[in-house]
Write a protein that holds these residues in place. Structure first.
Motif, PDB file in Angstrom:
ATOM      1  N   ASP A  77       0.675  -1.210   0.133  1.00  0.00           N
ATOM      2  CA  ASP A  77      -0.019  -0.063   0.032  1.00  0.00           C
ATOM      3  C   ASP A  77       1.015   1.281   0.018  1.00  0.00           C
ATOM      4  O   ASP A  77       1.235   1.757   0.897  1.00  0.00           O
ATOM      5  CB  ASP A  77      -1.048   0.002   1.276  1.00  0.00           C
ATOM      6  N   GLY A  78       1.247   1.682  -0.999  1.00  0.00           N
ATOM      7  CA  GLY A  78       2.003   2.706  -1.429  1.00  0.00           C
ATOM      8  C   GLY A  78       3.572   2.607  -0.892  1.00  0.00           C
ATOM      9  O   GLY A  78       4.208   1.557  -1.320  1.00  0.00           O
ATOM     10  N   ASP A  79       4.002   3.108   0.060  1.00  0.00           N
ATOM     11  CA  ASP A  79       5.411   2.966   0.778  1.00  0.00           C
ATOM     12  C   ASP A  79       5.414   2.133   1.963  1.00  0.00           C
ATOM     13  O   ASP A  79       6.454   2.078   2.696  1.00  0.00           O
ATOM     14  CB  ASP A  79       5.974   4.549   1.123  1.00  0.00           C
ATOM     15  N   GLU A  80       4.253   1.390   2.162  1.00  0.00           N
ATOM     16  CA  GLU A  80       4.246   0.376   3.231  1.00  0.00           C
ATOM     17  C   GLU A  80       3.874  -0.853   2.949  1.00  0.00           C
ATOM     18  O   GLU A  80       3.067  -1.162   1.826  1.00  0.00           O
ATOM     19  CB  GLU A  80       3.406   1.103   4.313  1.00  0.00           C
ATOM     20  N   ALA A  81       3.997  -2.002   3.427  1.00  0.00           N
ATOM     21  CA  ALA A  81       3.700  -3.550   3.033  1.00  0.00           C
ATOM     22  C   ALA A  81       3.750  -4.132   4.286  1.00  0.00           C
ATOM     23  O   ALA A  81       4.093  -4.007   5.291  1.00  0.00           O
ATOM     24  CB  ALA A  81       4.784  -3.800   2.126  1.00  0.00           C
ATOM     25  N   THR A  82       2.763  -5.416   3.877  1.00  0.00           N
ATOM     26  CA  THR A  82       2.575  -6.158   5.288  1.00  0.00           C
ATOM     27  C   THR A  82       3.007  -7.648   4.412  1.00  0.00           C
ATOM     28  O   THR A  82       3.012  -7.874   3.054  1.00  0.00           O
ATOM     29  CB  THR A  82       1.344  -6.372   5.628  1.00  0.00           C
ATOM     30  N   ALA A  83       3.605  -8.687   5.036  1.00  0.00           N
ATOM     31  CA  ALA A  83       4.159 -10.001   4.444  1.00  0.00           C
ATOM     32  C   ALA A  83       4.045 -10.944   5.695  1.00  0.00           C
ATOM     33  O   ALA A  83       4.307 -10.694   6.419  1.00  0.00           O
ATOM     34  CB  ALA A  83       5.503  -9.555   3.923  1.00  0.00           C
ATOM     35  N   GLU A  84       3.808 -12.114   5.002  1.00  0.00           N
ATOM     36  CA  GLU A  84       3.633 -13.330   5.920  1.00  0.00           C
ATOM     37  C   GLU A  84       4.337 -14.397   4.826  1.00  0.00           C
ATOM     38  O   GLU A  84       4.396 -14.661   3.800  1.00  0.00           O
ATOM     39  CB  GLU A  84       2.160 -13.524   6.290  1.00  0.00           C
TER      40      GLU A  84
END
Length: 139
Positions: A77-84
Protein backbone atom coordinates in the motif's frame (compact mmCIF):
# COMPACT_ATOMS: atom_id res chain seq x y z
CA UNK A 1 3.03 -2.63 -8.22
CA UNK A 2 4.38 -6.10 -8.96
CA UNK A 3 8.04 -5.07 -8.60
CA UNK A 4 7.35 -3.81 -5.05
CA UNK A 5 5.73 -7.13 -4.08
CA UNK A 6 8.72 -9.01 -5.49
CA UNK A 7 11.17 -6.80 -3.59
CA UNK A 8 9.26 -7.18 -0.31
CA UNK A 9 8.99 -10.96 -0.82
CA UNK A 10 12.74 -11.11 -1.47
CA UNK A 11 13.32 -9.85 2.09
CA UNK A 12 12.40 -13.35 3.30
CA UNK A 13 15.11 -14.93 1.15
CA UNK A 14 17.65 -12.22 1.95
CA UNK A 15 17.02 -12.61 5.69
CA UNK A 16 17.30 -16.40 5.49
CA UNK A 17 20.62 -16.13 3.65
CA UNK A 18 21.91 -13.59 6.17
CA UNK A 19 21.02 -15.94 9.04
CA UNK A 20 22.40 -19.05 7.33
CA UNK A 21 25.65 -17.26 6.42
CA UNK A 22 25.93 -15.67 9.89
CA UNK A 23 26.37 -12.19 8.41
CA UNK A 24 24.98 -10.42 11.48
CA UNK A 25 26.50 -7.04 10.62
CA UNK A 26 24.45 -6.97 7.39
CA UNK A 27 21.13 -6.81 9.30
CA UNK A 28 20.81 -3.17 8.22
CA UNK A 29 20.28 -4.37 4.65
CA UNK A 30 17.07 -6.07 5.85
CA UNK A 31 15.80 -4.01 8.82
CA UNK A 32 15.31 -0.30 9.49
CA UNK A 33 17.37 1.34 12.26
CA UNK A 34 14.31 1.45 14.54
CA UNK A 35 12.90 -2.00 13.70
CA UNK A 36 11.09 -4.03 16.34
CA UNK A 37 11.41 -7.83 16.32
CA UNK A 38 9.34 -10.18 18.49
CA UNK A 39 10.53 -13.76 18.74
CA UNK A 40 10.34 -16.57 21.30
CA UNK A 41 14.13 -16.62 21.71
CA UNK A 42 14.81 -12.90 21.84
CA UNK A 43 11.60 -11.53 23.29
CA UNK A 44 11.03 -8.03 21.98
CA UNK A 45 14.10 -6.42 20.46
CA UNK A 46 13.97 -2.71 19.59
CA UNK A 47 16.42 -1.18 17.17
CA UNK A 48 19.01 -2.52 14.78
CA UNK A 49 21.81 -2.46 17.37
CA UNK A 50 19.83 -4.62 19.82
CA UNK A 51 18.88 -7.05 17.06
CA UNK A 52 22.46 -7.36 15.79
CA UNK A 53 23.81 -7.85 19.33
CA UNK A 54 21.22 -10.58 19.96
CA UNK A 55 22.12 -12.40 16.74
CA UNK A 56 25.82 -12.33 17.61
CA UNK A 57 25.40 -13.51 21.21
CA UNK A 58 22.97 -16.30 20.30
CA UNK A 59 25.29 -17.84 17.70
CA UNK A 60 26.28 -21.37 18.71
CA UNK A 61 29.74 -22.38 17.49
CA UNK A 62 29.60 -25.32 15.08
CA UNK A 63 25.82 -25.18 14.61
CA UNK A 64 24.57 -24.09 11.19
CA UNK A 65 21.08 -23.35 9.93
CA UNK A 66 19.25 -23.77 6.67
CA UNK A 67 16.09 -21.67 6.30
CA UNK A 68 13.47 -22.52 3.67
CA UNK A 69 10.65 -19.99 3.23
CA UNK A 70 7.34 -20.73 1.55
CA UNK A 71 3.74 -19.54 1.13
CA UNK A 72 4.77 -15.89 0.92
CA UNK A 73 1.92 -13.37 0.81
CA UNK A 74 2.63 -9.66 0.32
CA UNK A 75 0.29 -6.67 0.33
CA UNK A 76 1.71 -3.30 -0.75
CA UNK A 77 0.00 0.00 0.00
CA UNK A 78 2.13 2.87 -1.28
CA UNK A 79 5.36 2.99 0.69
CA UNK A 80 4.26 0.41 3.27
CA UNK A 81 3.73 -3.33 3.01
CA UNK A 82 2.68 -6.30 5.08
CA UNK A 83 4.06 -9.76 4.46
CA UNK A 84 3.61 -13.27 5.82
CA UNK A 85 5.36 -16.57 5.18
CA UNK A 86 6.07 -19.98 6.61
CA UNK A 87 9.66 -20.91 7.33
CA UNK A 88 11.26 -24.29 7.92
CA UNK A 89 14.55 -24.10 9.82
CA UNK A 90 17.02 -26.96 10.03
CA UNK A 91 19.83 -26.85 12.62
CA UNK A 92 22.82 -29.04 11.80
CA UNK A 93 26.53 -29.56 12.27
CA UNK A 94 28.67 -29.68 9.14
CA UNK A 95 28.32 -33.04 7.39
CA UNK A 96 25.57 -34.27 9.74
CA UNK A 97 21.80 -34.55 9.45
CA UNK A 98 19.76 -31.91 11.30
CA UNK A 99 19.44 -32.36 15.05
CA UNK A 100 16.62 -29.80 15.35
CA UNK A 101 13.90 -28.66 12.99
CA UNK A 102 11.24 -26.02 13.38
CA UNK A 103 8.32 -24.61 11.49
CA UNK A 104 7.79 -20.88 11.94
CA UNK A 105 5.12 -18.38 10.97
CA UNK A 106 6.63 -15.04 10.02
CA UNK A 107 4.78 -11.77 9.69
CA UNK A 108 6.08 -8.26 9.27
CA UNK A 109 5.57 -4.77 8.06
CA UNK A 110 8.02 -3.13 5.73
CA UNK A 111 8.66 0.39 4.50
CA UNK A 112 10.17 1.77 1.33
CA UNK A 113 13.36 3.61 2.31
CA UNK A 114 15.93 5.44 0.18
CA UNK A 115 17.99 2.21 0.32
CA UNK A 116 15.03 0.01 -0.72
CA UNK A 117 12.43 -1.98 1.20
CA UNK A 118 13.29 -2.71 4.84
CA UNK A 119 11.45 -4.54 7.64
CA UNK A 120 10.05 -2.22 10.33
CA UNK A 121 8.28 -4.76 12.56
CA UNK A 122 8.65 -8.51 12.64
CA UNK A 123 6.89 -11.26 14.55
CA UNK A 124 8.17 -14.84 14.61
CA UNK A 125 5.88 -17.52 16.02
CA UNK A 126 6.88 -21.20 16.22
CA UNK A 127 4.27 -23.59 14.81
CA UNK A 128 6.27 -26.65 15.88
CA UNK A 129 9.76 -27.76 16.96
CA UNK A 130 11.28 -31.23 16.73
CA UNK A 131 14.47 -32.24 18.51
CA UNK A 132 16.23 -35.31 17.21
CA UNK A 133 18.35 -37.62 19.29
CA UNK A 134 22.02 -37.16 18.49
CA UNK A 135 23.64 -40.59 18.34
CA UNK A 136 26.90 -40.70 20.22
CA UNK A 137 26.18 -37.50 22.14
CA UNK A 138 27.69 -37.50 25.58
CA UNK A 139 29.71 -40.63 24.86
Amino acid sequence: MTSDRVEVASLFTRLSRLLDDKRWDDAGTIYTEDATVQSPRGGELRGLDALTAFLKQSDVEGVNTQHVDTNVVVHVDGDEATAEANSLVFFYREGEAPHRESGLRLSWTAARTPAGWRITTSRIVPAWIREREVIGAGA
